[in-house]
Design a protein around this motif. Structure first.
Motif, PDB file in Angstrom:
ATOM      1  N   MET A   6       0.833  -1.182   0.000  1.00 32.00           N
ATOM      2  CA  MET A   6       0.000   0.000   0.000  1.00 32.00           C
ATOM      3  C   MET A   6       0.878   1.246   0.000  1.00 32.00           C
ATOM      4  N   THR A   7       0.526   2.207  -0.831  1.00 32.38           N
ATOM      5  CA  THR A   7       1.264   3.463  -0.885  1.00 32.38           C
ATOM      6  C   THR A   7       0.968   4.287   0.369  1.00 32.38           C
ATOM      7  N   GLU A   8       1.792   5.315   0.609  1.00 29.33           N
ATOM      8  CA  GLU A   8       1.552   6.200   1.755  1.00 29.33           C
ATOM      9  C   GLU A   8       0.191   6.863   1.629  1.00 29.33           C
ATOM     10  N   ASN A  15      -6.910   5.320   6.841  1.00 30.97           N
ATOM     11  CA  ASN A  15      -7.151   5.888   8.168  1.00 30.97           C
ATOM     12  C   ASN A  15      -8.243   6.950   8.130  1.00 30.97           C
ATOM     13  N   LEU A  16      -8.275   7.756   7.069  1.00 33.94           N
ATOM     14  CA  LEU A  16      -9.301   8.798   6.956  1.00 33.94           C
ATOM     15  C   LEU A  16     -10.704   8.205   6.825  1.00 33.94           C
ATOM     16  N   CYS A  17     -10.806   7.009   6.271  1.00 32.00           N
ATOM     17  CA  CYS A  17     -12.121   6.365   6.081  1.00 32.00           C
ATOM     18  C   CYS A  17     -12.866   6.141   7.392  1.00 32.00           C
ATOM     19  N   TRP A  18     -12.151   6.060   8.506  1.00 34.15           N
ATOM     20  CA  TRP A  18     -12.806   5.824   9.797  1.00 34.15           C
ATOM     21  C   TRP A  18     -13.672   7.006  10.226  1.00 34.15           C
ATOM     22  N   SER A  19     -13.512   8.156   9.592  1.00 33.27           N
ATOM     23  CA  SER A  19     -14.315   9.327   9.968  1.00 33.27           C
ATOM     24  C   SER A  19     -15.801   9.084   9.763  1.00 33.27           C
ATOM     25  N   ILE A  20     -16.160   8.158   8.902  1.00 34.05           N
ATOM     26  CA  ILE A  20     -17.568   7.895   8.622  1.00 34.05           C
ATOM     27  C   ILE A  20     -18.320   7.413   9.866  1.00 34.05           C
ATOM     28  N   GLU A  31     -10.092  14.302  10.835  1.00 30.96           N
ATOM     29  CA  GLU A  31      -9.260  14.360   9.631  1.00 30.96           C
ATOM     30  C   GLU A  31      -7.964  15.129   9.899  1.00 30.96           C
ATOM     31  N   GLY A  32      -8.035  16.212  10.669  1.00 29.33           N
ATOM     32  CA  GLY A  32      -6.826  16.942  11.049  1.00 29.33           C
ATOM     33  C   GLY A  32      -5.911  16.097  11.918  1.00 29.33           C
ATOM     34  N   LEU A  33      -6.509  15.358  12.856  1.00 33.04           N
ATOM     35  CA  LEU A  33      -5.724  14.467  13.712  1.00 33.04           C
ATOM     36  C   LEU A  33      -4.979  13.435  12.880  1.00 33.04           C
ATOM     37  N   ILE A  34      -5.663  12.813  11.947  1.00 33.76           N
ATOM     38  CA  ILE A  34      -5.028  11.766  11.135  1.00 33.76           C
ATOM     39  C   ILE A  34      -3.868  12.343  10.320  1.00 33.76           C
ATOM     40  N   ARG A  35      -4.027  13.527   9.795  1.00 36.52           N
ATOM     41  CA  ARG A  35      -2.938  14.148   9.031  1.00 36.52           C
ATOM     42  C   ARG A  35      -1.736  14.440   9.940  1.00 36.52           C
ATOM     43  N   ALA A  44       1.311   4.389  10.981  1.00 40.47           N
ATOM     44  CA  ALA A  44       0.251   4.275  12.001  1.00 40.47           C
ATOM     45  C   ALA A  44      -1.049   3.818  11.346  1.00 40.47           C
ATOM     46  N   ARG A  45      -1.774   2.953  12.068  1.00 41.50           N
ATOM     47  CA  ARG A  45      -3.009   2.396  11.519  1.00 41.50           C
ATOM     48  C   ARG A  45      -4.119   2.471  12.556  1.00 41.50           C
ATOM     49  N   VAL A  46      -5.204   3.139  12.187  1.00 45.09           N
ATOM     50  CA  VAL A  46      -6.388   3.236  13.036  1.00 45.09           C
ATOM     51  C   VAL A  46      -7.158   1.918  12.945  1.00 45.09           C
ATOM     52  N   VAL A  47      -7.637   1.423  14.103  1.00 49.27           N
ATOM     53  CA  VAL A  47      -8.473   0.225  14.102  1.00 49.27           C
ATOM     54  C   VAL A  47      -9.915   0.535  14.498  1.00 49.27           C
ATOM     55  N   ASP A  48     -10.153   1.733  15.043  1.00 51.15           N
ATOM     56  CA  ASP A  48     -11.523   2.137  15.367  1.00 51.15           C
ATOM     57  C   ASP A  48     -11.533   3.628  15.689  1.00 51.15           C
TER      58      ASP A  48
END
Length: 138
Positions: A6-8, A15-20, A31-35, A44-48
């Motif tokens: 997976m590319t950067e 990770n941004l997809c979790w905002s839904i 979204e600002g936090l993830i950036r 880093a990988r969000v799991v929830d």
């Protein structure tokens, strides 16, 4: 067998997809936090990511102190942002104990909370390659 790397940009978007799963008013905060997290640790990988007890919660796959410091700031900030519209807000509570962070326009049935719904405890689980369940000296 071909392994897809997976590319950067792909990792960031994943990770941004979790905002839904978050209330609309907190999505820009998330979204600002993830950036910011991605600038510190691109792996880093969000799991929830969700609302819990009136604040934004973000859970990561790996422990990283710098990343958790950013998450702690965002969690605190989420208690000042209306989860409905993104306006200025306070942590509030209904008579039956439901917590939400809402502005005066979305506070129907809520009163400002007089205490935190819980105390934060961070538990660090050792990485599996360092932890041996047969050893007694940990």
């Amino acid at each position: 067998m071909m392994v897809e790397v997976m590319t950067e940009e792909g990792k960031l978007n994943e990770n941004l997809c979790w905002s839904i799963g978050l209330p609309e008013g907190w999505q820009p905060l998330y979204e600002g936090l993830i950036r910011k997290i991605f600038a510190v640790d691109a792996s880093a990988r969000v799991v929830d990511a969700k609302e819990k007890f009136g604040e934004m919660r973000v859970y990561m796959a790996e422990y990283d102190e710098a990343v958790f410091a950013l998450i702690d700031v965002a969690n605190a900030k989420s208690r000042t942002i209306c989860q409905k519209c993104g306006g200025r807000a306070v942590l509030s509570r209904t008579a039956d104990g439901f917590f939400a962070t809402v502005c005066s326009n979305h506070a129907d049935g809520f009163l400002p909370a007089t205490s935190s719904p819980l105390r934060h405890v961070r538990m660090v689980v050792p990485k599996s390659d360092l932890w041996d369940p047969d050893r007694d000296d940990w």
